[in-house]
Scaffold this active site. Structure first.
Site, short mmCIF file in Angstrom:
data_model
loop_
_atom_site.label_atom_id
_atom_site.label_comp_id
_atom_site.label_asym_id
_atom_site.label_seq_id
_atom_site.Cartn_x
_atom_site.Cartn_y
_atom_site.Cartn_z
CG ASN A 51 -0.25 -0.20 2.51
OD1 ASN A 51 0.43 -1.21 2.70
ND2 ASN A 51 -0.41 0.71 3.45
CG HIS A 56 -3.07 -3.92 8.52
ND1 HIS A 56 -3.42 -2.66 8.07
CD2 HIS A 56 -1.76 -3.87 8.86
CE1 HIS A 56 -2.34 -1.88 8.14
NE2 HIS A 56 -1.34 -2.58 8.61
CG HIS A 91 -0.78 -4.87 5.11
ND1 HIS A 91 -0.48 -3.56 4.86
CD2 HIS A 91 -2.14 -4.92 5.26
CE1 HIS A 91 -1.59 -2.84 4.84
NE2 HIS A 91 -2.60 -3.62 5.10
#
Length: 426
Positions: free
Chosen positions: A207, A301, A330
């Site tokens: 991201n 997340h 992540h």
């Protein structure tokens, strides 16, 4: 290229880009900005990194301040002796007020396996570098670390990796943490060059690579695609955001969590075709690398589209192809799951490993869901890296090394059997 004086107030947008949940992280180590060495001139190669192209070629990429330096690499198997030469292409990009340097991409080969090559980028006055090609057959060793960034912890992780005898580096997204601040891309390239110029770095996006800003910069992945070109065309992909490659009996699939992945998308169609083409007799192992994890018992997340919906759409493809291991990033912590399918233990499903703990500036995700799910075997919020050593067609060892007081401590290790060698999974 722009200097560190380049400033853009994008704090609101950066919050959108980071996708950070409201969990508590401990104080991280500060970001390190690596400046261009004083002895390097405008034609000097910097930010050198290499990547695999097919089974016997290597892409060498670098940047110069000067725009007249040729995209030429001379190389050979002896120090100071360059019997081969290859030419490539140059490009550049702009991002708001920032103009990149000249990006050079040169593919060299054919190359012999398991061999050290010496090379020079650009003009004859530039320094000599070297890289080692991966072996053509087992054993082969992968180093794995996600969410690197460029902090003191990142430097510690890279130092630990450099001491291992790995052949290929896998990075499951979130490279520089530039987050629109383009000089940080240059700094990251300089930080990793001692490693990335010597062994192939195979990366996918996270991201933090999106860098899309409403109205003022509507295109995603501008910097990532310009700087980190991967061999997508060679694997039949139409996008640099997902691709695959073969190395020494291992088929590695790099997926894109932040590009279309629904059942009608080009990525989904490509993935199905790619997995069907794998010959498990000659390529007994399949490894998948993504950014957003499909299995995760950390509080960070949870419930994100890129994890939940991508898993819902693609898990059957991976299970049907008998994928052995899925590495993800992540989440800024380490976690290893058992072989899993549809949330349940399954001896013919992939082993899922989350390793987004390379050293990023946001710190660690320290809170886990309690109680620990039965499919979660080991979890710990520490920075570190992993080593995946594929010994032969049937067995491989995974070891996670914790960065404990700046020493690489082996904290979790497991032997895995390839699903292609398990009669119960045929």
């Amino acid at each position: 290229m722009a200097s560190m004086g380049y400033v853009l107030v994008v704090l609101w947008f950066a919050g959108i880009l980071s996708g950070v949940a409201s969990y508590v992280r401990p104080p991280p180590r500060p970001t390190r900005f690596v400046r261009l060495a004083e002895e390097l001139g405008g034609a000097s190669p910097q930010q050198v990194h290499i990547s695999l192209v097919g089974t016997d070629r290597m892409r060498i990429s670098w940047i110069t301040e000067d725009f007249s330096t040729p995209a030429t690499v001379v190389y050979g198997k002896s120090e100071g002796s360059f019997g081969y030469s290859a030419n490539g292409t140059t490009s550049s990009y702009d991002y708001l007020l920032y103009d990149s340097g000249e990006i050079h991409d040169v593919v060299v080969g054919p190359l012999e396996p398991d061999t050290v090559y010496y090379y020079r980028c650009g003009s004859d006055s530039n320094p000599e570098l070297s890289f080692k090609t991966p072996p053509a057959q087992f054993p082969i060793t992968f180093a794995v670390a996600g969410d690197l960034g460029q902090t003191g912890w990142t430097n510690s992780t890279l130092q630990h990796i450099s001491k291992s005898t790995y052949d290929v580096f896998l990075l499951p997204g979130d490279l520089s943490y530039a987050d629109t601040q383009q000089p940080l891309w240059d700094s990251f390239g300089r930080l990793v060059e001692p490693l990335s110029s010597q062994r192939p770095w195979m990366v996918t996006q996270g991201n933090h690579e999106i860098e899309k800003l409403p109205i003022i910069h509507s295109k995603s992945f501008t910097s990532y695609n310009a700087r980190w070109r991967m061999p997508f065309e060679e694997s039949g992909s139409s996008s640099n955001l997902y691709y695959s490659f073969n190395v020494a009996g291992v088929h590695v699939v790099m997926l894109g969590s932040y590009t279309d992945f629904d059942s009608g998308s080009p990525q989904y169609q490509w993935l199905g075709d790619d997995l069907r083409q794998v010959n498990r007799r000659t390529t007994p192992w399949i490894v998948v690398v993504i950014h957003a994890p499909w299995y995760n018992s950390n509080e960070a997340h949870q419930g994100e589209v890129e994890s939940v919906e991508m898993k819902a759409v693609m898990e059957d493809l991976l299970y049907g192809a008998r994928v052995d291991v899925v590495f993800a990033g992540h989440v800024h912590a380490y976690e290893r799951f058992a072989r899993v399918y549809k949330e349940e233990p399954n001896n013919c499903g992939p082993a899922y490993i989350n390793i987004g703990d390379g050293g990023n500036r946001e710190g660690l995700a320290t809170k886990y869901i309690d109680p620990q799910p039965n499919i979660s075997v080991f979890r710990e919020a520490s920075f570190g890296h992993g080593i995946f050593q594929v010994v032969n067609g049937s067995h491989a060892q995974w070891t996670w090394h914790r960065n404990d007081d700046d020493e690489a401590v082996a904290a979790d290790s497991v032997w895995l059997r390839s699903l292609s060698s398990d009669p119960a999974c045929q």
